[in-house]
Scaffold this motif. Structure first.
Motif, PDB file in Angstrom:
ATOM      1  N   GLY A  10     -20.563 -96.456 -55.723  1.00  0.00           N
ATOM      2  CA  GLY A  10     -20.887 -97.430 -56.772  1.00  0.00           C
ATOM      3  C   GLY A  10     -19.847 -97.498 -57.875  1.00  0.00           C
ATOM      4  O   GLY A  10     -19.920 -98.351 -58.754  1.00  0.00           O
ATOM      5  N   ASP A  16     -21.891 -99.454 -60.498  1.00  0.00           N
ATOM      6  CA  ASP A  16     -23.254 -99.646 -59.998  1.00  0.00           C
ATOM      7  C   ASP A  16     -23.974 -98.323 -59.738  1.00  0.00           C
ATOM      8  O   ASP A  16     -24.997 -98.316 -59.045  1.00  0.00           O
ATOM      9  CB  ASP A  16     -23.206-100.442 -58.676  1.00  0.00           C
ATOM     10  N   LYS A  59     -28.533 -96.939 -66.045  1.00  0.00           N
ATOM     11  CA  LYS A  59     -27.297 -97.426 -65.432  1.00  0.00           C
ATOM     12  C   LYS A  59     -26.268 -97.815 -66.499  1.00  0.00           C
ATOM     13  O   LYS A  59     -26.606 -98.016 -67.662  1.00  0.00           O
ATOM     14  CB  LYS A  59     -27.602 -98.671 -64.578  1.00  0.00           C
TER      15      LYS A  59
END
Lengths: 458, 458
Positions: free
Chosen positions: B253, B335, B369
């Motif tokens: 990610g 991500d 996140k």
């Protein structure tokens, strides 16, 4: 006069002896913490008074640290010096004690009655076994036994800074034919034990300094050197994957245990499953290729005793701390020299300090070589027979994993051999919460000294 | 009406504004420690009163944790929601503060006047820049500017447990056209900065349990598993020798920073030597192959924020402790999903827990996140121009190494974009002893909001 009269006196006076011990246990004589200095002094005064009450010429002997207690009874027979320490370990973590550490009590447990409290086993309960033996002699015979000097210190749990100067200054007074030391344990419950060797000790403490100030892990996390990560790497570098100490030259001076000694250890009554299982271990975690007893008695160690840095409170704090701290003790065996080991340990760690970090050593901590007893002296066989009589089990001469530097000092400074006999058990939780001393250890310990004194003076 | 009248009002009222800030700084609103709960409430009440005094309809909004403060002024123009937090970090180590953390003072330093005290920069000083801008509008024009909702929380420094439920329960009220967040810094002193991205965060804490009780390192040193050694090995395993996180799959990610963005970062005024040297570093210690700014803004981290076990007091204690403790935060980018990273981190450590040890995780800690701003919105250009006017220096849009989960929550829960503008400097020592906020940051921060509100409402 038969020794039985003295033993009967011990039995008859046991409740009073336990009450006296509990009085001593109520004194919070934690020597490592300056806040408890008056309590340490109080314990010394208590002992002087008690020794005077049974006929010793006893006095407080001031030092620049905590005081010594020296007591004397001149009599016939070999001059014996009895050593013990009246200071105790800190009590933290206090929350894990089931009863207050300085409010001792007698408890019934599945394994029998115990005296619970800080110092019950290490070493107030043990030193009182000798005093009570003397008291019983005095009560039963009208006089103290033989030719005795008693020597108690109050700094054993904090590195004994005053001990060597005091021994040098008072060498003539303290040099006897043999030292008796009661600060060790039995290899297994009910197995009377004389220590043939003790491991030495080296103490170290360091601070690893990194960023100039505590940093925010958002603003600096990534580029910043993190002392907690770095100190973990330093500590992880001290052992290899087989449990062996990875410090260059660390094992110089270590010798393998002779086969016949190993054979004796195998039959000495040591219960490996109980020793390991009692504290939640399913195997020995030391150097591969060595038995549990070898790891404990004859192999050197590097242990981390304290490690800290950063935020320890409730919740989270996104800090990269400026420094991290580590307390180390090494156990030494054979001819390992603490000065030499210190240099090697420091060199190992200093070589691994990363750019932008600094290591700062505490220069106040000491060390002592391992000690080996001269078990060929006739007193050892006399003591072995006395212990065998009392415990109805052949007494054994074993190694010991702990470090009692005094034995080495007696030899090196006063040229005096020592004999270490103690009655502690592995589950006494010394240095831990809920320390205890078995009433059996206390009672039969007193009786053991009566019998040993009888044989040594016979 | 010209914006100059409002700016003049800001200048004329600066001393009063600083006194108001210092009043707020005296309130010990440490949210992570339950002992300070009444102080946190007091800070919320202080803000409500202050907002009411300048015409906001303001109120305390209770939660199961610390209260929210919500204030409203209905007016013309785009609906702007301003966010800040009134709670502060703990103050330990207290001994390193040169002045009491909750007795704020104005100090003359070589770099100019500063306001010293816990929360001066993070975030009380910053949130007050916006309130003071509003106050100046009210004083100069008779009315508050535009169409504003103010939203302050008191749990930002302790994981914001009530934030998401509160936002969900009050979504209609809190959804504006754009959120303004003042909890970030300037890339270099005097360089006005809008944050284009923020790193995410994952918090973890674990206890490594070894022996059933604390052990004596003489009796058990060798055979005993030492949790301090084992936790050091666990921590050391988290990174490889190039500084890269060694947790399997950790970098899933993560994307590389586009070349044009890297180019902009190189000219944004970031002073690498000052940034590193100011805290005693001669190089960046993160992943090899990445620049200091990349390590700080665009690379994920695993940092140890707290590490402890065994004896930490004065002197030495020959203990092998029963357990060791570790607090961790990870910064996340791209991500990376906190739930996924948590599972990987735990799997990595659990796979390395040795026989006879157990790892226990704190299940109360959260994650968020990384956040990316929609810098193509016209408000960004308006704010950039306003900041450029105030600071006489082209404003820049940069990355940010910190984590302000609120930006992600605004987007995910309310569908609302956020613009992060703050005036903190790298040397503000937020989360550290001796936190400060430059009077220049405070003064020009207030003036910046006046100009930004003028342009956004224009």
């Amino acid at each position: 006069m038969s020794v039985d009269a003295v033993l009967n006196q011990v039995d008859a006076d046991l409740d009073n002896a336990m009450n006296r011990l509990m009085e001593l246990l109520r004194i919070q004589s934690i020597s490592t913490d300056p806040a408890y200095k008056p309590e340490v002094a109080k314990a010394a005064e208590w002992l002087v008074k008690d020794l005077q009450s049974i006929g010793f010429k006893a006095e407080i002997r001031p030092t620049t640290g905590h005081p010594m207690v020296v007591a004397r009874h001149e009599g016939a027979g070999p001059h014996l010096l009895f050593y013990g320490h009246y200071d105790v370990q800190p009590v933290d973590p206090l929350a894990l004690w089931n009863t207050p550490p300085f409010e001792p009590q007698i408890e019934d447990t599945a394994k029998g009655k115990v005296i619970r409290g800080r110092g019950a086993s290490d070493d107030k309960g043990q030193l009182m076994t000798f005093i009570e033996a003397c008291r019983a002699y005095k009560a039963a015979t009208g006089t103290l036994p033989g030719n005795i000097t008693i020597f108690f210190e109050g700094e054993e749990e904090s590195g004994s800074p005053s001990l060597v100067p005091f021994m040098k200054d008072n060498a003539a007074e303290l040099t006897a034919d043999l030292a008796l030391i009661c600060d060790t344990g039995m290899v297994s419950p009910g197995v009377p034990t004389i220590a043939g060797s003790l491991r030495g000790m080296l103490k170290e403490e360091f601070t690893l300094k990194g960023p100039r100030i505590d940093l925010h892990s958002g603003f600096y996390g990534g580029p910043a050197l993190n002392p907690l990560r770095e100190i973990s790497k330093l500590i992880a570098s001290l052992h290899d994957e087989t449990g062996r100490v990875a410090v260059d030259g660390f094992y110089e001076g270590v010798s393998e245990v002779p086969a016949e000694q190993l054979a004796m250890w195998k039959t000495c009554g040591f219960d490996e499953a109980a020793y390991l299982g009692g504290v939640g271990m399913t195997k020995a975690h030391g150097e591969e290729g060595y038995s549990t007893l070898e790891q404990q008695w004859s192999r050197p160690t590097v242990e981390i005793n304290g490690l800290w840095g950063g935020y320890q409170g409730a919740g989270s704090k996104t800090v990269i701390p400026a420094e991290a701290h580590c307390k180390i003790t090494c156990r030494l065996v054979g001819d390992m020299d603490p000065v030499d080991v210190r240099a090697k340990l420091r060199a190992h760690l200093e070589a691994r300090v990363p750019q932008d970090a600094e290591i700062h050593w505490d220069s106040s901590l000491d060390g002592a070589k391992a000690a080996f007893m001269d078990t060929s002296r006739p007193e050892f066989e006399k003591a072995r027979l006395a212990l065998t009589d009392e415990w109805d089990r052949e007494a054994v001469i074993t190694g010991m994993g702990g470090s009692i530097p005094i034995a080495g000092y007696f030899k090196d400074i006063l040229g005096m051999d020592a004999m270490l006999i103690g009655f502690a058990n592995e589950d006494d939780a010394i240095h831990s919460p809920n320390e205890k001393y078995d009433v059996t250890s206390f009672h039969k310990g007193i009786r053991s000294w009566v019998r040993i004194l009888d044989r040594l003076n016979g």
